[in-house]
Structure formats: C-alpha cells, structure tokens
Design a protein around this motif. Structure first.
Motif, short mmCIF file in Angstrom:
data_model
loop_
_atom_site.label_atom_id
_atom_site.label_comp_id
_atom_site.label_asym_id
_atom_site.label_seq_id
_atom_site.Cartn_x
_atom_site.Cartn_y
_atom_site.Cartn_z
N TRP A 86 22.37 -9.77 -33.81
CA TRP A 86 23.74 -9.25 -33.87
C TRP A 86 23.71 -7.76 -33.53
O TRP A 86 22.98 -6.98 -34.12
N THR A 87 24.53 -7.35 -32.56
CA THR A 87 24.44 -6.02 -31.98
C THR A 87 25.80 -5.35 -31.88
O THR A 87 26.77 -5.96 -31.41
N LEU A 88 25.86 -4.10 -32.30
CA LEU A 88 27.05 -3.26 -32.15
C LEU A 88 26.73 -2.19 -31.11
O LEU A 88 25.68 -1.54 -31.17
N THR A 89 27.65 -1.98 -30.17
CA THR A 89 27.48 -0.98 -29.12
C THR A 89 28.66 -0.03 -29.14
O THR A 89 29.81 -0.47 -29.19
N ILE A 90 28.38 1.28 -29.13
CA ILE A 90 29.44 2.28 -29.13
C ILE A 90 29.01 3.45 -28.25
O ILE A 90 27.84 3.83 -28.24
N GLY A 91 29.96 4.00 -27.50
CA GLY A 91 29.65 5.13 -26.63
C GLY A 91 30.75 5.35 -25.61
O GLY A 91 31.51 4.43 -25.29
N SER A 92 30.85 6.58 -25.12
CA SER A 92 31.86 6.93 -24.13
C SER A 92 31.26 6.90 -22.73
O SER A 92 30.06 7.11 -22.55
#
Length: 380
Positions: A86-92
């Motif tokens: 299970w993976t969360l990805t965040i970034g601009s």
C-alpha cells in the motif's frame, strides 16, 4: 509445539485421574483449556472477536490523512507472490525531478502516522510512504521463521516495489524497524540509495551482557519474558477483543496528544488499533528477528562495514527518548571517511516526527537541501 505439549500433558493427567473415576470431568476441562491454548496460537477466530476489518482500517487511515493539504494518491503496488504494498504518493510537478524520498514506518505503524510530515517534506520533492510488507494495508504473507530470511523478505519487497514504481534512486527515511530495514536494503542495493536518514532506529546495538550489567534484569521480569515469548508482541491487544480500542486509548494517550493540533477525537488511537489487530504477519516476522526483551538477533552495527562508504548517513534522535543514542556515535566512529551526521531534536521522544514535527521537518529538509546542492540540483 504448544499444541503438542498441551496434548501430552492432557494424556498424562487423564491416565492418572481415570484411576479415581474423574477422567470424564477432567477430559471436559482439558478440552476447554486445549481450545483456549489454540485460540492463543491460531488467529482464525480473531476477525469475529476483534471489532475490526480491512474497510475499518482504510476508513481510519482516511481520517488520519484528512488534514494533509497537498494532493496525494494511494494505490496498491503489486510485487511477487501476489503480494501488494500500500503506497501513498505526494508531490508537486515543479519538484518532480528531485530525488524522491521514501518513508518507511516503524513496528506497528502505517502511512497515516506521517500526517504531520507529508505536506512539508513534499515541498522539496516527491515523497512516497508505504506500508511495509506484513503491516498496515499491505499484504500479510507468512514470513520465514528464520531471522535472516525474514529480513531478506522485507528487503526484497522494498526492491520489488522500487522497480515497479520506476525509481532509479531514492532517499530512504526509516523510523524504528524502518530504519533497520533501510540500512539492510542499502547494504544490498547501494546504487539505489542517495542518503539514509535513520529516525530513532531499532536493532543496531547488541544485547548487553546482563551478567555484567550494573542493574541486572530481575528474576520476575525474566519469568514474564519467558512466559510471553511464544506469543506475538501485540497478541494481548487481540485477546481482549472488543476492549481493544479502549485499551489503546488508556495505555497510549500520548498518541492523541502528538496529533492534538489535527484531531480532538480518538482518530489516532482508532487508527493504531485497526493497524495492529489485523492478522499478524510483519509482527510475527519482527518477533522472529528479536531475542528476548526486543534486541535484534542480527544487530546492524555488526554489518556497518558492509555499507558502501559513499552513502551519506543522518541519524535523528529525540532528546526525551528512551532509545540509546550511543549507536549513532558508534556508527560515526566506524565510518571515519563517510558523512555521518547526528541530530538531536529537543522535546521529542521516540516518535520524533510527531512529537516535534516542525523541527523534524525543517531538519530533514536541510539534510536534503545539502544533498541537492552536492548533486547540482537547485534548492526547493
């Protein structure tokens, strides 16, 4: 082994008491005891006893992340043997070219516990947080009972995840067990790691010789340790069933305080409860990687000479933590030709990233900025 012992004892007592005609009563009694023992070892009955489910865990995690302002996505990333992480990805988009940071939680943790950190850390570059194999919403396979093989299963799952995500290299930030696995991974795959940040890492020093210790372990503590050693660390939370959520709130009120700026209800304790009463998997692997009293069977300090000297190292401790920070100094002595930085954050305990999140985030970003400058990348 426990079932064999129970069966042997039951047979011996029944033969003895059959002489006095009490064998039927004792047989019924032992049937109850035998069933109870099996309940302690076999978790199949737990879903109906513990008020939890995969959906409840997912809902609890969603509540933990509702205070994250940045846009993030979540997905299951398939790896070998039909397992998924299970993976969360965040970034601009404007920082997507930076070396990504991968967050590895500690024992009993999950991606939701990074709620204080995701927005700040993603201002510098892409951030990935994953539930380790056997924890959180990731798959919960059966691990090897051999400590080295179990460790390798963890490491290979991270490498397979990296390949699937298409990451050429990364900054590894690991807390507790996650720190231990970050170094283990870096030893095997050094070309994939640009920097290691350890946050209150577990498993580095050897277990001290209690015979020579100034304060030897009392006999009663040794007895309790021996009695509970066959069981998983969080078995008690499952055994109490419906009382589990209340138990978490009672025993760990500090977690609510750590996230008090985000939540005033029991969001955090509910998340921690649902994280840790699912079918034990990574928890069992961790137990098999330990010797009594939580020391690592394979202490990482014994293998630091195998870590490539070019990989920079940062170790973050909380000033109020009970974790022995001497390992940081030892690592620095063992790597005289390498970059090793030790940071102590005042007012923080073991959960540094939640106790003093602003200071923690600032110091981590400073470390990453130095890395970016050394690689010729513009600052964030």
């Amino acid at each position: 082994m426990a079932e064999q012992a129970a069966t042997g004892n039951r047979g011996a007592v029944q033969r003895l008491l059959s002489v006095v005609g009490a064998d039927r009563v004792v047989s019924s009694m032992w049937g109850y005891v035998d069933t109870t023992i099996k309940w302690c070892w076999i978790p199949n009955w737990l879903p109906s006893w513990c008020p939890t489910s995969q959906i409840q865990l997912q809902t609890a995690e969603d509540k933990m992340l509702r205070c994250v302002d940045g846009t993030f996505s979540k997905q299951f990333v398939p790896i070998s043997n039909t397992n998924r992480l299970w993976t969360l990805t965040i970034g601009s988009d404007h920082v997507k070219h930076k070396t990504p940071m991968v967050l590895l939680h500690g024992f009993g943790g999950g991606v939701g516990l990074w709620a204080h950190n995701l927005d700040a850390l993603s201002q510098r570059g892409p951030v990935y947080a994953l539930d380790l194999l056997g924890f959180g919403q990731s798959s919960r396979p059966q691990f090897s009972t051999d400590s080295q093989e179990a460790e390798e299963q963890f490491v290979e799952s991270i490498e397979q995840w990296r390949a699937k995500m298409g990451l050429g290299s990364m900054i590894l930030l690991g807390h507790n067990l996650g720190g231990y696995l970050a170094v283990s991974y870096s030893i095997k795959y050094p070309h994939r790691v640009k920097h290691i940040l350890l946050v209150e890492p577990w498993g580095f020093p050897e277990r001290p010789d209690t015979k020579e210790a100034d304060r030897p372990i009392p006999v009663w503590i040794k007895a309790l340790g021996a009695m509970f050693s066959p069981f998983n660390p969080l078995a008690g939370l499952r055994v109490v069933g419906p009382l589990g959520p209340t138990l978490v709130q009672t025993l760990r009120p500090d977690f609510k305080k750590k996230f008090s700026s985000m939540f005033t209800d029991n969001t955090v304790s509910e998340y921690i409860y649902h994280l840790n009463v699912q079918t034990p998997s990574g928890e069992t692997a961790f137990k098999n990687m330990c010797v009594p009293y939580g020391w690592a069977k394979r202490p990482m300090l014994q293998r630091m000479d195998k870590l490539h000297p070019d990989i920079p190292f940062t170790i973050i401790y909380g000033s109020r933590s009970s974790i022995d920070s001497n390992s940081g100094s030892t690592i620095k002595e063992m790597r005289p030709s390498s970059h090793v930085e030790i940071i102590t954050i005042r007012g923080a305990g073991h959960y540094v990233y939640a106790d003093q999140p602003e200071d923690f985030n600032r110091r981590v970003l400073q470390v990453c900025e130095k890395l970016d400058l050394s690689r010729g990348e513009p600052g964030y």
